[in-house]
Design a protein around this motif. Sequence first.
Motif, PDB file in Angstrom:
ATOM      1  N   LEU A  93      56.591 -72.142  23.788  1.00  0.00           N
ATOM      2  CA  LEU A  93      55.628 -72.417  24.851  1.00  0.00           C
ATOM      3  C   LEU A  93      54.252 -71.910  24.430  1.00  0.00           C
ATOM      4  N   PRO A  94      53.219 -72.724  24.576  1.00  0.00           N
ATOM      5  CA  PRO A  94      51.873 -72.288  24.186  1.00  0.00           C
ATOM      6  C   PRO A  94      51.341 -71.197  25.112  1.00  0.00           C
ATOM      7  N   ALA A  95      50.321 -70.502  24.640  1.00  0.00           N
ATOM      8  CA  ALA A  95      49.741 -69.398  25.414  1.00  0.00           C
ATOM      9  C   ALA A  95      49.170 -69.872  26.746  1.00  0.00           C
ATOM     10  N   PRO A  99      53.682 -66.530  30.625  1.00  0.00           N
ATOM     11  CA  PRO A  99      53.937 -65.870  31.922  1.00  0.00           C
ATOM     12  C   PRO A  99      52.694 -65.248  32.555  1.00  0.00           C
ATOM     13  N   ARG A 100      51.806 -64.659  31.729  1.00  0.00           N
ATOM     14  CA  ARG A 100      50.593 -64.025  32.261  1.00  0.00           C
ATOM     15  C   ARG A 100      49.705 -65.064  32.949  1.00  0.00           C
ATOM     16  N   VAL A 101      49.569 -66.232  32.332  1.00  0.00           N
ATOM     17  CA  VAL A 101      48.743 -67.300  32.901  1.00  0.00           C
ATOM     18  C   VAL A 101      49.388 -67.854  34.167  1.00  0.00           C
ATOM     19  N   LEU A 102      50.688 -68.051  34.131  1.00  0.00           N
ATOM     20  CA  LEU A 102      51.399 -68.589  35.298  1.00  0.00           C
ATOM     21  C   LEU A 102      51.299 -67.634  36.483  1.00  0.00           C
ATOM     22  N   ALA A 103      51.355 -66.333  36.199  1.00  0.00           N
ATOM     23  CA  ALA A 103      51.221 -65.338  37.268  1.00  0.00           C
ATOM     24  C   ALA A 103      49.827 -65.419  37.898  1.00  0.00           C
ATOM     25  N   ALA A 104      48.812 -65.626  37.059  1.00  0.00           N
ATOM     26  CA  ALA A 104      47.439 -65.754  37.563  1.00  0.00           C
ATOM     27  C   ALA A 104      47.290 -67.026  38.399  1.00  0.00           C
ATOM     28  N   LEU A 105      47.941 -68.106  37.980  1.00  0.00           N
ATOM     29  CA  LEU A 105      47.871 -69.362  38.730  1.00  0.00           C
ATOM     30  C   LEU A 105      48.561 -69.238  40.085  1.00  0.00           C
ATOM     31  N   LYS A 106      49.656 -68.514  40.128  1.00  0.00           N
ATOM     32  CA  LYS A 106      50.361 -68.306  41.392  1.00  0.00           C
ATOM     33  C   LYS A 106      49.519 -67.456  42.339  1.00  0.00           C
ATOM     34  N   ALA A 107      48.830 -66.464  41.768  1.00  0.00           N
ATOM     35  CA  ALA A 107      48.037 -65.548  42.593  1.00  0.00           C
ATOM     36  C   ALA A 107      46.776 -66.228  43.138  1.00  0.00           C
ATOM     37  N   GLY A 108      46.129 -67.037  42.302  1.00  0.00           N
ATOM     38  CA  GLY A 108      44.907 -67.701  42.743  1.00  0.00           C
ATOM     39  C   GLY A 108      44.534 -68.834  41.808  1.00  0.00           C
ATOM     40  N   PRO A 109      45.028 -70.037  42.056  1.00  0.00           N
ATOM     41  CA  PRO A 109      44.796 -71.175  41.145  1.00  0.00           C
ATOM     42  C   PRO A 109      43.326 -71.472  40.883  1.00  0.00           C
ATOM     43  N   LYS A 110      42.475 -71.220  41.883  1.00  0.00           N
ATOM     44  CA  LYS A 110      41.060 -71.583  41.756  1.00  0.00           C
ATOM     45  C   LYS A 110      40.268 -70.583  40.914  1.00  0.00           C
ATOM     46  N   THR A 111      40.875 -69.453  40.585  1.00  0.00           N
ATOM     47  CA  THR A 111      40.137 -68.430  39.837  1.00  0.00           C
ATOM     48  C   THR A 111      40.353 -68.521  38.330  1.00  0.00           C
ATOM     49  N   GLN A 116      39.082 -73.064  29.356  1.00  0.00           N
ATOM     50  CA  GLN A 116      39.111 -72.070  28.285  1.00  0.00           C
ATOM     51  C   GLN A 116      40.497 -71.985  27.660  1.00  0.00           C
ATOM     52  N   LEU A 117      41.521 -72.265  28.453  1.00  0.00           N
ATOM     53  CA  LEU A 117      42.895 -72.245  27.945  1.00  0.00           C
ATOM     54  C   LEU A 117      43.197 -73.489  27.118  1.00  0.00           C
ATOM     55  N   ALA A 118      42.747 -74.632  27.593  1.00  0.00           N
ATOM     56  CA  ALA A 118      42.954 -75.909  26.880  1.00  0.00           C
ATOM     57  C   ALA A 118      42.088 -76.965  27.552  1.00  0.00           C
ATOM     58  N   SER A 119      41.345 -77.723  26.753  1.00  0.00           N
ATOM     59  CA  SER A 119      40.449 -78.719  27.326  1.00  0.00           C
ATOM     60  C   SER A 119      41.219 -79.797  28.094  1.00  0.00           C
ATOM     61  N   HIS A 120      42.424 -80.114  27.626  1.00  0.00           N
ATOM     62  CA  HIS A 120      43.295 -81.081  28.310  1.00  0.00           C
ATOM     63  C   HIS A 120      44.542 -80.335  28.787  1.00  0.00           C
ATOM     64  N   LEU A 141      52.563 -75.576  38.231  1.00  0.00           N
ATOM     65  CA  LEU A 141      51.453 -76.437  37.809  1.00  0.00           C
ATOM     66  C   LEU A 141      51.154 -77.523  38.840  1.00  0.00           C
ATOM     67  N   CYS A 142      52.178 -78.034  39.485  1.00  0.00           N
ATOM     68  CA  CYS A 142      51.961 -79.036  40.537  1.00  0.00           C
ATOM     69  C   CYS A 142      51.185 -78.435  41.708  1.00  0.00           C
ATOM     70  N   GLU A 143      51.590 -77.233  42.123  1.00  0.00           N
ATOM     71  CA  GLU A 143      50.890 -76.554  43.215  1.00  0.00           C
ATOM     72  C   GLU A 143      49.468 -76.208  42.807  1.00  0.00           C
TER      73      GLU A 143
END
Length: 202
Positions: A93-95, A99-111, A116-120, A141-143
């Motif tokens: 799985l790419p960076a 898990p660190r990124v997914l945790a941040a997305l769960k906590a606040g997707p808009k932040t 910076q992680l990937a252009s696409h 990712l859907c949420e």
Amino acid sequence: MGSYYDIDAILTDAQKVPCTFDLDIPGLGYLDENAGGDVPLPIQTQYSNYVAALTPHSQIKAGTRVSLPLWLSTLLAVQRLGPSSQALCTLDLPASIAPRVLAALKAGPKTVDLRQLASHYYELAARVLELFEEEEIVDILCETFKERAAEIADHAHNPRGALGEAQDFLRGLDEMERQLFRSAHGSSNAMREWMGEAKKKR
């Protein structure tokens, strides 16, 4: 996957993802960018190592972890060799969906700055997850997309949506989200023009 001539699909396939070789493969030693270790080496040493890696007898050893373009890593991951049908390499799985990124997305997707992680970002995740059974990641990712899409639409329909505090959020949009913003902004402008013309005709 998009059309063969789709520039976004081409750029997505060009993004690098980590993979680990499961077999010793002769002639591919040049793929190992870390052959010299983590300590910076003198230019001459780096050149010598590179030339040595290009020799016909150089090999990439089992257990070697390298970053390869998505199109190449997925191709190698599905290839099977020998009686045991062992894969050439295992795709990791790419960076960008670690898990660190997914945790941040769960906590606040808009932040999270997806660009910076990937252009696409979404296209890359979709292509990688075709090879993994990770329902939880798909749900996250859907949420994320739904919540960010609502924010994007809000800024796109607001004449000052690209100003002030929204700038940081809009700068962090991945390519799919930028296309969504452009479409929503264009439709909003078209609606205003149509309503203005309709009022003039009254």
